[in-house]
Scaffold this active site. Structure first.
Site, PDB file in Angstrom:
ATOM      1  N   ASP A 203      11.703 -33.222 -13.427  1.00  0.00           N
ATOM      2  CA  ASP A 203      11.614 -34.265 -12.395  1.00  0.00           C
ATOM      3  C   ASP A 203      12.483 -35.465 -12.772  1.00  0.00           C
ATOM      4  O   ASP A 203      13.131 -36.067 -11.905  1.00  0.00           O
ATOM      5  CB  ASP A 203      10.159 -34.701 -12.207  1.00  0.00           C
ATOM      6  CG  ASP A 203       9.293 -33.557 -11.713  1.00  0.00           C
ATOM      7  OD1 ASP A 203       9.827 -32.683 -11.010  1.00  0.00           O
ATOM      8  OD2 ASP A 203       8.098 -33.533 -12.043  1.00  0.00           O
TER       9      ASP A 203
ATOM     10  N   ASN B 127       0.368 -36.223  -6.972  1.00  0.00           N
ATOM     11  CA  ASN B 127      -0.806 -35.633  -7.630  1.00  0.00           C
ATOM     12  C   ASN B 127      -1.360 -36.544  -8.708  1.00  0.00           C
ATOM     13  O   ASN B 127      -0.640 -37.385  -9.251  1.00  0.00           O
ATOM     14  CB  ASN B 127      -0.426 -34.323  -8.363  1.00  0.00           C
ATOM     15  CG  ASN B 127       0.063 -33.239  -7.437  1.00  0.00           C
ATOM     16  OD1 ASN B 127      -0.268 -33.218  -6.256  1.00  0.00           O
ATOM     17  ND2 ASN B 127       0.863 -32.328  -7.968  1.00  0.00           N
TER      18      ASN B 127
ATOM     19  N   ASN C   6      15.501 -24.188 -12.061  1.00  0.00           N
ATOM     20  CA  ASN C   6      15.608 -23.809 -13.467  1.00  0.00           C
ATOM     21  C   ASN C   6      16.044 -22.336 -13.474  1.00  0.00           C
ATOM     22  O   ASN C   6      16.292 -21.758 -12.411  1.00  0.00           O
ATOM     23  CB  ASN C   6      14.311 -24.082 -14.237  1.00  0.00           C
ATOM     24  CG  ASN C   6      13.136 -23.268 -13.708  1.00  0.00           C
ATOM     25  OD1 ASN C   6      13.323 -22.241 -13.054  1.00  0.00           O
ATOM     26  ND2 ASN C   6      11.933 -23.731 -13.966  1.00  0.00           N
TER      27      ASN C   6
ATOM     28  N   SER D 196      12.896 -38.216 -21.707  1.00  0.00           N
ATOM     29  CA  SER D 196      11.551 -38.191 -21.112  1.00  0.00           C
ATOM     30  C   SER D 196      10.580 -37.316 -21.900  1.00  0.00           C
ATOM     31  O   SER D 196       9.374 -37.549 -21.856  1.00  0.00           O
ATOM     32  CB  SER D 196      11.618 -37.710 -19.661  1.00  0.00           C
ATOM     33  OG  SER D 196      11.776 -36.310 -19.608  1.00  0.00           O
TER      34      SER D 196
ATOM     35  N   THR E  29       6.383 -32.055 -19.658  1.00  0.00           N
ATOM     36  CA  THR E  29       5.993 -32.242 -18.251  1.00  0.00           C
ATOM     37  C   THR E  29       6.844 -33.335 -17.614  1.00  0.00           C
ATOM     38  O   THR E  29       6.936 -34.441 -18.141  1.00  0.00           O
ATOM     39  CB  THR E  29       4.500 -32.650 -18.150  1.00  0.00           C
ATOM     40  OG1 THR E  29       3.740 -31.804 -18.977  1.00  0.00           O
ATOM     41  CG2 THR E  29       4.014 -32.574 -16.705  1.00  0.00           C
TER      42      THR E  29
ATOM     43  N   ASN F 195       6.965 -37.964  -9.069  1.00  0.00           N
ATOM     44  CA  ASN F 195       7.675 -38.064 -10.353  1.00  0.00           C
ATOM     45  C   ASN F 195       9.173 -38.318 -10.128  1.00  0.00           C
ATOM     46  O   ASN F 195       9.780 -39.170 -10.784  1.00  0.00           O
ATOM     47  CB  ASN F 195       7.542 -36.763 -11.159  1.00  0.00           C
ATOM     48  CG  ASN F 195       6.123 -36.510 -11.636  1.00  0.00           C
ATOM     49  OD1 ASN F 195       5.281 -37.408 -11.588  1.00  0.00           O
ATOM     50  ND2 ASN F 195       5.850 -35.295 -12.098  1.00  0.00           N
TER      51      ASN F 195
HETATM   52  O1  RIB Z   1       6.791 -31.226 -12.639  1.00  0.00           O
HETATM   53  C1  RIB Z   1       5.601 -31.700 -13.207  1.00  0.00           C
HETATM   54  C2  RIB Z   1       4.570 -31.933 -12.139  1.00  0.00           C
HETATM   55  O2  RIB Z   1       4.226 -30.692 -11.569  1.00  0.00           O
HETATM   56  C3  RIB Z   1       3.285 -32.530 -12.615  1.00  0.00           C
HETATM   57  O3  RIB Z   1       3.282 -33.928 -12.613  1.00  0.00           O
HETATM   58  C4  RIB Z   1       2.258 -31.907 -11.688  1.00  0.00           C
HETATM   59  O4  RIB Z   1       1.605 -32.823 -10.871  1.00  0.00           O
HETATM   60  C5  RIB Z   1       3.007 -30.844 -10.901  1.00  0.00           C
HETATM   61  O5  RIB Z   1       3.296 -31.293  -9.641  1.00  0.00           O
END
Ligand code: RIB
Length: 292
Positions: free
Chosen positions: A238, A13, A185, A268, A234, A45
């Site tokens: 990941d 994305n 989670n 992060s 964010t 990610n």
């Molecule tokens: O986990 C975060 C991600 O969730 C973001 O980068 C966004 O693109 C969604 O996919």
């Protein structure tokens, strides 16, 4: 040391990130403080996190035929990922995520675009890559039938699969039974526990700033969180998944792999952006030493 081969089948994305002091209520407009476009997608990610930590990573996914596709693919190439099996989908937009950062956390809406077009035919073409992987990593931002198809193939060929069940959705017992590691989670865990026939050992539950819960030798264990400055959460999950995958594929014991991934995730969140905030292995080792 062994370089682990990881294949990530997942979303790519472009993240549209706005920072604001307060998220708007329904029907309300608020003014934000800044806007940035940052490469994201849970799949990409996790792939970038693993590559930065030393894994040999192949990304399987789909992009649209818009300018975001080129930007994201060249970014992933620069991160050292193999992207030859990311397919462009004609007449389709690349996936985007609208992300609002406020009060120390995020709110995300994903428009999947090309991510929703991943097909079984594409998976057929990459079967040799899947079979040659030490670990295959997936999330739920691509069609569920693709997750099921990849998991079924990997299970038949003895390739372990790590599934990060995000965003949360109902999953079949058959699918869950073929997963080696499930990394929800706490809210995803609540949604999935009633259906899952996984052994307790296969659950690795992330608990944000409270760390990670898992089972070892029949006993519940927790690796505690770190008190770090929060700039942007964010991609913390990941980073955890990419780091965990790298360590497990290397053959590290579960507890050590979780400790390393937990530290990588804590690091992060001290930087803006999902992929921009992901650490290298030496940063994680230095951080763990400093926080000991
Ligand atoms: O986990 C975060 C991600 O969730 C973001 O980068 C966004 O693109 C969604 O996919």
């Amino acid at each position: 040391m062994k370089v682990p081969k990881i294949t990530v089948v997942g979303s790519i994305n472009m993240d549209m990130v706005i920072q604001t002091d307060r998220a708007p209520e329904q029907g309300e407009t608020v003014l934000g403080r800044g806007f940035q476009m940052i490469p994201g997608g849970k799949g990409a990610n996790q792939a970038v996190a693993a590559a930065r930590l030393g894994a040999d990573v192949t990304m399987i996914g789909a992009v649209g035929d818009d300018p975001f596709a080129d930007v994201l693919l060249s970014h992933l190439r620069k991160e050292g990922l193999r992207v030859d099996d990311v397919e462009p989908v004609t007449g389709c937009a690349t996936g985007v995520a609208s992300i609002v950062l406020s009060e120390g956390d995020n709110r995300i809406i994903v428009a999947p675009g090309a991510n929703a077009e991943l097909s079984k035919a594409q998976i057929d073409r990459v079967k040799p890559t899947l079979q040659d992987s030490d670990l295959v990593v997936m999330q739920l931002e691509i069609p569920l039938e693709i997750v099921e198809c990849v998991t079924g193939y990997c299970s038949e060929h003895g390739v372990p699969v790590l599934l990060n069940p995000a965003p949360a959705m109902a999953l079949s017992e058959k699918l869950l039974g073929q997963i080696s590691y499930l990394t929800p989670n706490e809210s995803e865990e609540q949604a999935l526990r009633p259906y899952a026939t996984l052994s307790d050992e296969q659950w690795i539950v992330t608990m944000g700033s409270r760390g990670v819960r898992f089972m070892e030798n029949g006993e519940e264990r927790t690796v505690g969180g770190y008190a770090t400055e929060v700039v942007d959460t964010t991609g913390a999950g990941d980073t955890f998944n990419g780091a965990l995958a790298t360590e497990l594929a290397k053959g590290s014991p579960l507890k050590e792999a979780i400790e390393f991934a937990n530290a990588a995730a804590a690091l992060s969140i001290t930087r803006l952006g999902a992929q921009t905030g992901m650490p290298k292995a030496e940063d994680v080792h230095a951080f763990m030493k400093k926080m000991r």
